[in-house]
Motif scaffolding. Structure first.
Motif, PDB file in Angstrom:
ATOM      1  N   UNK A   9      -4.898  -2.509  -7.130  1.00 46.43           N
ATOM      2  CA  UNK A   9      -5.075  -2.889  -5.727  1.00 46.43           C
ATOM      3  C   UNK A   9      -3.732  -3.089  -5.036  1.00 46.43           C
ATOM      4  N   UNK A  10      -2.755  -3.616  -5.769  1.00 49.38           N
ATOM      5  CA  UNK A  10      -1.420  -3.812  -5.206  1.00 49.38           C
ATOM      6  C   UNK A  10      -0.762  -2.470  -4.874  1.00 49.38           C
ATOM      7  N   UNK A  11      -0.900  -1.496  -5.768  1.00 53.88           N
ATOM      8  CA  UNK A  11      -0.327  -0.170  -5.542  1.00 53.88           C
ATOM      9  C   UNK A  11      -1.020   0.509  -4.367  1.00 53.88           C
ATOM     10  N   UNK A  12      -2.345   0.410  -4.307  1.00 51.09           N
ATOM     11  CA  UNK A  12      -3.103   1.022  -3.216  1.00 51.09           C
ATOM     12  C   UNK A  12      -2.689   0.406  -1.883  1.00 51.09           C
ATOM     13  N   UNK A  13      -2.536  -0.925  -1.845  1.00 54.71           N
ATOM     14  CA  UNK A  13      -2.151  -1.588  -0.598  1.00 54.71           C
ATOM     15  C   UNK A  13      -0.754  -1.181  -0.153  1.00 54.71           C
ATOM     16  N   UNK A  14       0.138  -0.951  -1.099  1.00 54.08           N
ATOM     17  CA  UNK A  14       1.517  -0.610  -0.755  1.00 54.08           C
ATOM     18  C   UNK A  14       1.646   0.810  -0.201  1.00 54.08           C
ATOM     19  N   UNK A  15       0.898   1.765  -0.766  1.00 54.71           N
ATOM     20  CA  UNK A  15       1.090   3.169  -0.417  1.00 54.71           C
ATOM     21  C   UNK A  15      -0.006   3.745   0.479  1.00 54.71           C
ATOM     22  N   UNK A  16      -1.000   2.960   0.845  1.00 48.37           N
ATOM     23  CA  UNK A  16      -2.104   3.470   1.658  1.00 48.37           C
ATOM     24  C   UNK A  16      -1.638   3.770   3.079  1.00 48.37           C
ATOM     25  N   UNK A  17      -2.201   4.800   3.672  1.00 49.35           N
ATOM     26  CA  UNK A  17      -1.886   5.156   5.057  1.00 49.35           C
ATOM     27  C   UNK A  17      -2.567   4.207   6.033  1.00 49.35           C
ATOM     28  N   UNK A  18      -3.784   3.766   5.676  1.00 49.86           N
ATOM     29  CA  UNK A  18      -4.528   2.804   6.479  1.00 49.86           C
ATOM     30  C   UNK A  18      -5.335   1.946   5.513  1.00 49.86           C
ATOM     31  N   UNK A  19      -5.978   0.918   5.989  1.00 47.69           N
ATOM     32  CA  UNK A  19      -6.729   0.044   5.095  1.00 47.69           C
ATOM     33  C   UNK A  19      -7.934   0.789   4.510  1.00 47.69           C
ATOM     34  N   UNK A  20      -8.159   0.606   3.235  1.00 50.71           N
ATOM     35  CA  UNK A  20      -9.262   1.273   2.563  1.00 50.71           C
ATOM     36  C   UNK A  20      -8.946   2.675   2.093  1.00 50.71           C
ATOM     37  N   UNK A  21      -7.710   3.099   2.228  1.00 48.71           N
ATOM     38  CA  UNK A  21      -7.308   4.450   1.843  1.00 48.71           C
ATOM     39  C   UNK A  21      -6.967   4.481   0.354  1.00 48.71           C
ATOM     40  N   UNK A  22      -7.765   5.204  -0.417  1.00 49.89           N
ATOM     41  CA  UNK A  22      -7.483   5.336  -1.852  1.00 49.89           C
ATOM     42  C   UNK A  22      -7.302   6.783  -2.270  1.00 49.89           C
ATOM     43  N   UNK A  23      -7.539   7.719  -1.376  1.00 51.32           N
ATOM     44  CA  UNK A  23      -7.525   9.113  -1.760  1.00 51.32           C
ATOM     45  C   UNK A  23      -6.352   9.923  -1.244  1.00 51.32           C
ATOM     46  N   UNK A  24      -5.471   9.296  -0.479  1.00 48.76           N
ATOM     47  CA  UNK A  24      -4.335  10.060   0.039  1.00 48.76           C
ATOM     48  C   UNK A  24      -3.405  10.436  -1.112  1.00 48.76           C
ATOM     49  N   UNK A  25      -2.671  11.518  -0.969  1.00 50.53           N
ATOM     50  CA  UNK A  25      -1.782  11.954  -2.051  1.00 50.53           C
ATOM     51  C   UNK A  25      -0.752  10.891  -2.442  1.00 50.53           C
ATOM     52  N   UNK A  26      -0.278  10.121  -1.467  1.00 52.61           N
ATOM     53  CA  UNK A  26       0.706   9.087  -1.782  1.00 52.61           C
ATOM     54  C   UNK A  26       0.142   8.046  -2.746  1.00 52.61           C
ATOM     55  N   UNK A  27      -1.090   7.611  -2.487  1.00 54.00           N
ATOM     56  CA  UNK A  27      -1.731   6.615  -3.351  1.00 54.00           C
ATOM     57  C   UNK A  27      -1.996   7.211  -4.725  1.00 54.00           C
ATOM     58  N   UNK A  28      -2.503   8.435  -4.755  1.00 58.26           N
ATOM     59  CA  UNK A  28      -2.799   9.070  -6.037  1.00 58.26           C
ATOM     60  C   UNK A  28      -1.532   9.246  -6.876  1.00 58.26           C
ATOM     61  N   UNK A  29      -0.440   9.652  -6.255  1.00 59.64           N
ATOM     62  CA  UNK A  29       0.819   9.853  -6.969  1.00 59.64           C
ATOM     63  C   UNK A  29       1.357   8.523  -7.477  1.00 59.64           C
ATOM     64  N   UNK A  30       1.254   7.471  -6.673  1.00 57.81           N
ATOM     65  CA  UNK A  30       1.738   6.158  -7.098  1.00 57.81           C
ATOM     66  C   UNK A  30       0.926   5.632  -8.284  1.00 57.81           C
ATOM     67  N   UNK A  31      -0.397   5.814  -8.247  1.00 59.43           N
ATOM     68  CA  UNK A  31      -1.237   5.373  -9.361  1.00 59.43           C
ATOM     69  C   UNK A  31      -0.941   6.175 -10.630  1.00 59.43           C
ATOM     70  N   UNK A  32      -0.761   7.481 -10.472  1.00 57.88           N
ATOM     71  CA  UNK A  32      -0.416   8.307 -11.628  1.00 57.88           C
ATOM     72  C   UNK A  32       0.936   7.908 -12.201  1.00 57.88           C
ATOM     73  N   UNK A  33       1.885   7.582 -11.343  1.00 57.30           N
ATOM     74  CA  UNK A  33       3.206   7.179 -11.822  1.00 57.30           C
ATOM     75  C   UNK A  33       3.137   5.885 -12.618  1.00 57.30           C
ATOM     76  N   UNK A  34       2.301   4.964 -12.179  1.00 56.24           N
ATOM     77  CA  UNK A  34       2.140   3.711 -12.923  1.00 56.24           C
ATOM     78  C   UNK A  34       1.514   3.973 -14.290  1.00 56.24           C
TER      79      UNK A  34
END
Length: 90
Positions: A9-34
């Motif tokens: 949830x912390x990673x999603x909140x940091x890289x999300x484009x808007x609230x509730x955004x979990x599917x943008x490439x930035x969020x996906x890349x950050x989660x994969x990196x972790x």
């Protein structure tokens, strides 16, 4: 080797484009990196865990494809993301 929900949830909140955004490439890349960093630490201890090594290679390939997509579509977001995640550009 899954991420706990608080860290995710912390990673999603940091890289999300808007609230509730979990599917943008930035969020996906950050989660994969972790996940990649966690698996890398695991494999430093358990050197003969070949199934986890295969999973790590799949995650790295998926992240690479997402990074190339983001680079094509939105170069400024790509450069910002790789600087925040300390990733190398080819």
């Amino acid at each position: 080797m899954a991420l706990d929900s608080a860290k995710k949830a912390e990673i999603v909140a940091k890289f999300a484009r808007k609230s509730g955004d979990t599917g943008s490439p930035e969020v996906q890349i950050a989660l994969l990196s972790a996940r990649i960093s966690d698996l890398t630490e695991h494999l430093k201890i358990y050197k003969k865990d070949f199934s986890s090594r295969l999973g790590l290679l799949k995650l790295v390939g998926q992240r690479k494809r997402l990074l190339s997509y983001l680079k094509r579509k939105d170069y400024s977001a790509y450069t910002k993301l790789i600087s925040e995640l300390n990733l190398r550009d080819k």
